[in-house]
Write a protein that holds these residues in place. Structure first.
Motif, PDB file in Angstrom:
ATOM      1  N   ASP A   1      33.302  55.373 102.872  1.00  0.00           N
ATOM      2  CA  ASP A   1      32.753  54.019 102.743  1.00  0.00           C
ATOM      3  C   ASP A   1      31.799  53.656 103.872  1.00  0.00           C
ATOM      4  OD1 ASP A   1      34.238  53.788 100.527  1.00  0.00           O
ATOM      5  OD2 ASP A   1      35.411  52.057 101.168  1.00  0.00           O
ATOM      6  N   GLU A   2      32.217  53.950 105.095  1.00  0.00           N
ATOM      7  CA  GLU A   2      31.386  53.538 106.226  1.00  0.00           C
ATOM      8  C   GLU A   2      30.053  54.270 106.212  1.00  0.00           C
ATOM      9  OE1 GLU A   2      33.555  53.344 110.029  1.00  0.00           O
ATOM     10  OE2 GLU A   2      35.362  53.204 108.821  1.00  0.00           O
TER      11      GLU A   2
ATOM     12  N   GLU B   1      28.591  55.375 103.526  1.00  0.00           N
ATOM     13  CA  GLU B   1      27.793  54.794 102.438  1.00  0.00           C
ATOM     14  C   GLU B   1      27.195  53.461 102.851  1.00  0.00           C
ATOM     15  OE1 GLU B   1      30.207  54.703  98.915  1.00  0.00           O
ATOM     16  OE2 GLU B   1      29.458  56.663  98.294  1.00  0.00           O
ATOM     17  N   ALA B   2      27.980  52.680 103.587  1.00  0.00           N
ATOM     18  CA  ALA B   2      27.472  51.392 104.061  1.00  0.00           C
ATOM     19  C   ALA B   2      26.236  51.619 104.920  1.00  0.00           C
ATOM     20  CB  ALA B   2      28.559  50.655 104.847  1.00  0.00           C
ATOM     21  N   ALA B   3      26.306  52.623 105.794  1.00  0.00           N
ATOM     22  CA  ALA B   3      25.158  52.911 106.647  1.00  0.00           C
ATOM     23  C   ALA B   3      23.966  53.383 105.808  1.00  0.00           C
ATOM     24  CB  ALA B   3      25.535  53.969 107.685  1.00  0.00           C
ATOM     25  N   THR B   4      24.248  54.154 104.761  1.00  0.00           N
ATOM     26  CA  THR B   4      23.172  54.613 103.876  1.00  0.00           C
ATOM     27  C   THR B   4      22.435  53.440 103.247  1.00  0.00           C
ATOM     28  OG1 THR B   4      24.624  56.433 103.276  1.00  0.00           O
ATOM     29  CG2 THR B   4      22.638  56.176 101.966  1.00  0.00           C
ATOM     30  N   THR B   5      23.198  52.447 102.783  1.00  0.00           N
ATOM     31  CA  THR B   5      22.547  51.316 102.124  1.00  0.00           C
ATOM     32  C   THR B   5      21.679  50.529 103.104  1.00  0.00           C
ATOM     33  OG1 THR B   5      24.379  49.793 102.517  1.00  0.00           O
ATOM     34  CG2 THR B   5      24.434  51.026 100.464  1.00  0.00           C
ATOM     35  N   MET B   6      21.966  50.684 104.391  1.00  0.00           N
ATOM     36  CA  MET B   6      21.136  49.981 105.374  1.00  0.00           C
ATOM     37  C   MET B   6      19.973  50.836 105.844  1.00  0.00           C
ATOM     38  SD  MET B   6      23.849  47.837 107.586  1.00  0.00           S
ATOM     39  CE  MET B   6      25.390  48.579 107.174  1.00  0.00           C
ATOM     40  N   GLY B   7      19.850  52.021 105.246  1.00  0.00           N
ATOM     41  CA  GLY B   7      18.667  52.829 105.530  1.00  0.00           C
ATOM     42  C   GLY B   7      18.868  53.902 106.578  1.00  0.00           C
ATOM     43  N   ALA B   8      20.121  54.194 106.942  1.00  0.00           N
ATOM     44  CA  ALA B   8      20.343  55.224 107.953  1.00  0.00           C
ATOM     45  C   ALA B   8      20.208  56.607 107.327  1.00  0.00           C
ATOM     46  CB  ALA B   8      21.725  55.065 108.570  1.00  0.00           C
TER      47      ALA B   8
ATOM     48  N   THR C   1      21.497  60.225 111.749  1.00  0.00           N
ATOM     49  CA  THR C   1      21.905  58.952 112.355  1.00  0.00           C
ATOM     50  C   THR C   1      23.334  58.608 111.947  1.00  0.00           C
ATOM     51  OG1 THR C   1      19.634  58.242 112.090  1.00  0.00           O
ATOM     52  CG2 THR C   1      21.223  56.546 112.644  1.00  0.00           C
TER      53      THR C   1
ATOM     54  N   ARG D   1      26.130  58.203 114.688  1.00  0.00           N
ATOM     55  CA  ARG D   1      26.578  56.842 115.013  1.00  0.00           C
ATOM     56  C   ARG D   1      27.812  56.388 114.247  1.00  0.00           C
ATOM     57  NH1 ARG D   1      21.634  52.819 115.314  1.00  0.00           N
ATOM     58  NH2 ARG D   1      23.381  51.440 115.792  1.00  0.00           N
ATOM     59  N   ILE D   2      28.095  57.020 113.118  1.00  0.00           N
ATOM     60  CA  ILE D   2      29.245  56.578 112.329  1.00  0.00           C
ATOM     61  C   ILE D   2      30.344  57.641 112.298  1.00  0.00           C
ATOM     62  CG2 ILE D   2      29.997  55.662 110.101  1.00  0.00           C
ATOM     63  CD1 ILE D   2      27.824  53.951 111.417  1.00  0.00           C
TER      64      ILE D   2
ATOM     65  N   PRO E   1      18.817  54.726  98.985  1.00  0.00           N
ATOM     66  CA  PRO E   1      19.427  53.391  99.042  1.00  0.00           C
ATOM     67  C   PRO E   1      18.747  52.484 100.055  1.00  0.00           C
ATOM     68  CG  PRO E   1      21.116  55.077  98.999  1.00  0.00           C
ATOM     69  CD  PRO E   1      19.803  55.800  99.090  1.00  0.00           C
ATOM     70  N   GLY E   2      18.376  53.046 101.196  1.00  0.00           N
ATOM     71  CA  GLY E   2      17.792  52.235 102.260  1.00  0.00           C
ATOM     72  C   GLY E   2      16.408  51.706 101.947  1.00  0.00           C
TER      73      GLY E   2
ATOM     74  N   PHE F   1      31.099  46.226 100.494  1.00  0.00           N
ATOM     75  CA  PHE F   1      32.087  47.118  99.883  1.00  0.00           C
ATOM     76  C   PHE F   1      33.418  46.414  99.673  1.00  0.00           C
ATOM     77  CE2 PHE F   1      28.909  49.885 101.431  1.00  0.00           C
ATOM     78  CZ  PHE F   1      28.950  51.003 100.611  1.00  0.00           C
TER      79      PHE F   1
ATOM     80  N   ALA G   1      34.385  48.274 104.555  1.00  0.00           N
ATOM     81  CA  ALA G   1      33.750  49.435 105.195  1.00  0.00           C
ATOM     82  C   ALA G   1      33.050  49.057 106.488  1.00  0.00           C
ATOM     83  CB  ALA G   1      32.758  50.110 104.231  1.00  0.00           C
TER      84      ALA G   1
ATOM     85  N   HIS H   1      34.620  51.431 114.864  1.00  0.00           N
ATOM     86  CA  HIS H   1      34.483  51.642 116.308  1.00  0.00           C
ATOM     87  C   HIS H   1      33.403  50.745 116.903  1.00  0.00           C
ATOM     88  CE1 HIS H   1      31.603  54.116 114.201  1.00  0.00           C
ATOM     89  NE2 HIS H   1      30.834  54.017 115.262  1.00  0.00           N
TER      90      HIS H   1
ATOM     91  N   PHE I   1      23.715  46.729 113.177  1.00  0.00           N
ATOM     92  CA  PHE I   1      23.431  48.134 112.835  1.00  0.00           C
ATOM     93  C   PHE I   1      22.150  48.310 112.018  1.00  0.00           C
ATOM     94  CE2 PHE I   1      23.782  51.972 110.288  1.00  0.00           C
ATOM     95  CZ  PHE I   1      24.113  52.909 111.252  1.00  0.00           C
TER      96      PHE I   1
ATOM     97  N   LEU J   1      18.185  50.065 113.058  1.00  0.00           N
ATOM     98  CA  LEU J   1      17.472  51.109 112.311  1.00  0.00           C
ATOM     99  C   LEU J   1      16.032  50.686 112.043  1.00  0.00           C
ATOM    100  CD1 LEU J   1      20.227  51.997 109.731  1.00  0.00           C
ATOM    101  CD2 LEU J   1      19.538  53.363 111.698  1.00  0.00           C
TER     102      LEU J   1
END
Lengths: 277, 359
Positions: A172-173, A175-182, A186, A190-191, B73-74, B82, B86, B90, B99, B103
Motif C-alpha cells: 500500500d505505501e 502504491e501511495a507513493a506511486t500515485t504521487m509520482g514517485a 525513490t 524513501r519508502i 499513476p503520477g 487508500f 497507507a 516511518h 512527500f 517529488l
C-alpha cells in the motif's frame, strides 16, 4: 478450594525453579564453560604468548581473508536478498514457490557438499577448467573459492529475514507513493528501505556471524595453504592439529570476541525495532 | 457540465475472475461520485484502474479529455486515499503530507506553507511531529486525505474511506469530507459498500454488480427509479414477493405477461392501519394479520401476513400500538416489478382511481 489453589501455586513455583535450574546447568555446561576454557587456555602461557599468537603473520592473513569473505558474502547476499524479497513479495509468476524454496537450499545442504560442488564446478575435473586456465583464473584452493563458498552458505539469511516482513507490510505505501509520482528507485530508497531497515540489519548480522564462522564448505575449497587460503576457523584447526593449543585458543578467542560483539549488536537492533513498532 | 472522467468499454480479468465487464460511465467536473456495490463487485478495481495501479485488459480511460491508459499513476493528476490509509509509517504527519511535494521539487518555503495550510484544513495543528502510529483512526484518515491533496490533484479517488473508522467518528468524518470536497470543488470518486454512506455523501451514485455497472444516477433517482432488479433489491430495505398481482389494486395486468409477477416491496410503500379510519382509501387496502412487532428506536416495525406473503412496514410511536394476531388494513402504495432485466414502478390502481375521483 483455597488449599488446593495454594498447593497448585506451590507446585507451579517448584516447577519454575526446576526448569530454571535445568536451563542454567545446561547453559553453564554447554556455553559458559567452553568460553571459560577458551579464555583460560588462550591466556595460560601469559599475555605475551597470547599477543604473539594473534599477531602472527599467518593469523593476521587468516583474519584478513575471513574479513574479505565475510564482507563479500554480506554485500552479495544483501543485494540478492533485497532483489529476491522484492520479486517474491511484489510479483506473481510461475515457479514462484519453487524459487522461494530454492533460497533455503543452502540451509538444507551440508556445507561439505557445497564445498565439493565448487570443486566440481571450477576444479581440475571441471569442463570449465581449461577456460579458467587460459584466462589465468584460479578459483578453488584460492581466495575466490573461499568467498564463493561463504556466499553460498550464507545465501538465505537476508532474504529470509525480510521476505516475511515485506509480506506483512503489503504494498500500500509503495502504491501511495506511486500515485504521487514517485519512481521505482525513490520508492525503494524513501519508502521500502526505511520500512525494512531493522529486519535487513538483523539479516546482515546473522549473515556476518555465519560467514565468519563457516568451516565446512570453506575447508573443502581452501586447500589449507597457510597464509594464503586459510580463514580464522581453518587457521585454528591447523594450529590445533599441530598441538599448538595455546595459539589455537588465542585465535579462537578473536572469533569469540567478534561473536559477542555481534550478539550485542543483535540485541540492540531488536530493541530498536521493537521501540519503533 | 464538462465531462472530467470517462470510462469506455473497460474489461478486466484477474485470472478467471471478471472484475470489469464492459464498464462505461462518465463523471462530470466537480462532482462527488460514489461507487456502490457488494464486495467483489469490481468497484475498487475501477478505482485502481483510474489511478493506474491496475491496467484494463481493453477499453479506454479518459481523464480531462486525454486517454491515460499508458500514463503512469503520477502523471494522471490524481490523488488516492487508500482504504487503510497507507500512511508512511516511518514519517511524521508533516513529512507524510510533504512527500508528494518533495517529488515536485517545490521550494522549501512554499512546501512548508502548503503543508501547513493542509494541516490547518484537516484540523490537526500541533500534530505535525506525530507518527501515524500515534494517531487515532479518524486522524489518520485526515492525514491520508491531506497527503493525497497536497500535490494539487484534479481528481481525488478514495477507496472505502470510512471503512476502518468506528461508527460515531464515521458520521462526523463523512460530513466533514463532503463539506471539504465541496469547498475545494475537486472532482472525486469514492468506493463504498455502505449505501447509507453513499446516499449521504455522494452527488451521484454508480451501482456495480458482478463487474458491471447497473445504474448511475442521483441518490434519489436510484432510490425512486431503480432500473434493474439488482438495484431495487440492493438499495433500501426490500421484501421480495413472488406474485404481486394477488394484491388489491395490482390485479389488473395491464396487458403484462403473467410470468413477470415478481416484485420488490419496501417498508415505506406499505401503510399498516389499525382500522379503516386510519387510512384515506380503505377500499384499496388488503386485510392482513400482524405476526410480530419490533421496537426499532424511532419507529415500530410491524411484520404482517397478507395473502400468504410476509410483509413489513413501519408505524410511528404516536399511532395506537398493534399486537400479534390483530387484524389490520394494509395499503400497498406501489411495487417495483421485474420485467426481464428491467424494473418498473407499478402504482396501486384502486388508490389512484379513488384519488382522481376526489379531485
Amino acid at each position: 478450594m483455597p488449599m488446593a489453589y495454594e498447593v497448585m501455586l506451590v507446585k507451579e513455583r517448584t516447577l519454575k525453579y526446576i526448569l530454571i535450574g535445568i536451563s542454567m546447568a545446561f547453559l553453564t555446561l554447554m556455553l559458559i564453560l567452553p568460553l571459560v576454557v577458551i579464555a583460560s587456555e588462550a591466556l595460560s602461557k601469559g599475555w605475551s604468548t597470547y599477543l604473539a599468537a594473534i599477531t602472527d603473520p599467518f593469523a593476521r592473513k587468516a583474519m584478513w581473508l575471513t574479513l574479505e569473505a565475510t564482507l563479500a558474502a554480506v554485500i552479495c547476499n544483501t543485494v540478492f536478498g533485497l532483489a529476491a524479497a522484492w520479486l517474491l513479495t511484489r510479483f506473481s509468476f510461475p515457479g514462484k514457490n519453487m524459487l522461494s524454496s530454492l533460497i533455503d537450499l543452502p540451509f538444507a545442504i551440508s556445507p561439505v557438499i557445497a564445498g565439493l560442488v565448487f570443486i566440481m564446478m571450477f576444479g581440475r575435473i571441471s569442463y570449465l577448467h581449461n577456460f579458467l586456465m587460459t584466462h589465468h583464473l584460479t578459483i578453488v584452493f584460492a581466495a575466490p573459492g573461499i568467498i564463493l563458498a561463504t556466499i553460498f552458505v550464507t545465501f538465505p539469511f537476508v532474504a529470509r529475514e525480510i521476505i516475511p516482513m515485506m509480506n506483512a507490510q503489503g504494498k500500500d505505501e509503495e502504491e501511495a507513493a506511486t500515485t504521487m509520482g514517485a519512481g521505482g528507485f525513490t520508492i525503494f530508497r524513501r519508502i521500502t528501505l526505511p520500512k525494512i531497515k531493522w529486519g535487513l540489519m538483523y539479516g546482515v548480522i546473522l549473515c556476518t556471524a555465519r560467514a565468519m564462522g563457516e568451516f565446512g564448505a570453506v575447508s573443502v575449497v581452501s586447500g589449507h595453504i597457510r597464509g594464503k587460503t586459510t580463514t580464522l576457523p581453518l587457521h585454528i584447526e591447523i594450529l590445533y592439529n599441530e598441538y599448538n593449543f595455546t595459539a589455537a585458543f588465542a585465535v579462537a578467542s578473536i572469533l569469540v570476541l567478534l561473536a559477542i560483539i555481534i550478539l550485542v549488536l543483535r540485541n540492540f537492533i531488536e530493541w530498536r525495532s521493537k521501540k519503533e513498532a | 457540465m464538462d465531462t472530467y472522467v470517462e470510462l469506455a468499454h473497460i474489461y478486466k480479468k484477474f485470472g478467471d475472475f471478471e472484475a470489469s465487464h464492459d464498464v462505461n460511465f462518465v463523471v462530470e467536473q466537480g462532482k462527488l461520485v460514489g461507487l456502490l456495490g457488494p464486495s467483489g463487485s469490481g468497484k475498487t478495481t475501477i478505482l485502481r484502474m483510474l489511478a493506474g495501479l491496475d491496467t484494463p485488459d481493453s477499453g479506454d480511460i479518459l481523464i480531462n479529455g486525454q486517454r491515460v491508459n499508458d500514463k503512469a499513476p503520477g502523471e494522471r493528476g490524481i490523488g488516492f486515499v487508500f482504504q487503510n490509509y497507507a500512511l508512511f509509517r516511518h514519517m511524521t504527519v508533516f513529512d507524510n503530507i510533504a512527500f508528494g511535494l518533495t517529488l515536485q521539487k517545490l521550494k522549501k518555503q512554499a512546501l512548508r506553507e502548503r503543508v501547513e495550510s493542509l494541516i490547518e484544513l484537516i484540523g490537526l495543528k500541533g500534530f505535525e511531529k506525530r507518527y501515524p502510529a500515534q494517531l487515532s483512526g479518524g486522524q489518520r484518515q485526515r492525514v491520508a486525505f491531506a497527503r493525497a491533496l497536497a500535490p494539487n490533484p484534479q481528481l481525488l479517488l478514495l477507496d472505502e474511506p470510512f471503512a476502518a473508522i468506528d461508527a460515531k467518528v464515521r458520521k462526523e468524518l463523512r460530513q466533514w469530507l463532503r463539506q471539504t470536497i465541496g469547498k475545494l470543488g475537486i472532482t472525486s470518486i469514492f468506493v463504498t459498500h455502505d449505501q447509507e454512506e453513499a446516499v449521504e455523501v455522494a452527488d451521484e451514485i454508480i451501482i456495480t454488480n458482478k463487474g458491471r455497472i447497473e445504474q448511475k444516477g442521483t441518490p434519489i433517482q436510484i432510490y425512486k427509479e431503480p432500473r434493474t432488479p439488482f438495484v431495487a433489491q440492493f438499495i433500501g430495505e426490500s421484501n421480495r414477493i413472488e406474485d404481486y398481482t394477488v394484491f388489491k389494486g395490482f390485479d389488473r395486468l395491464n396487458g403484462r405477461m403473467k410470468e413477470a409477477t415478481a416484485g420488490i416491496l419496501r417498508p415505506e410503500f406499505i401503510e399498516i392501519a389499525k382500522d379503516a379510519d386510519e387510512i384515506l382509501t380503505p377500499l384499496a387496502a388488503e386485510k392482513g394479520v400482524v405476526q410480530t412487532t419490533f421496537f426499532r428506536g424511532n419507529v415500530i416495525q410491524v411484520n404482517v401476513e397478507v395473502k400468504g406473503e410476509l410483509l413489513n412496514g413501519y408505524r410511528t410511536l404516536e399511532q395506537p400500538p398493534l399486537y400479534a394476531g390483530d387484524e389490520v388494513f394494509v395499503l400497498i402504495h406501489r411495487v417495483y416489478c421485474f420485467d426481464g432485466t428491467k424494473t418498473t414502478v407499478v402504482e396501486n390502481r384502486i388508490k389512484s382511481e379513488i384519488n382522481s375521483v376526489f379531485i
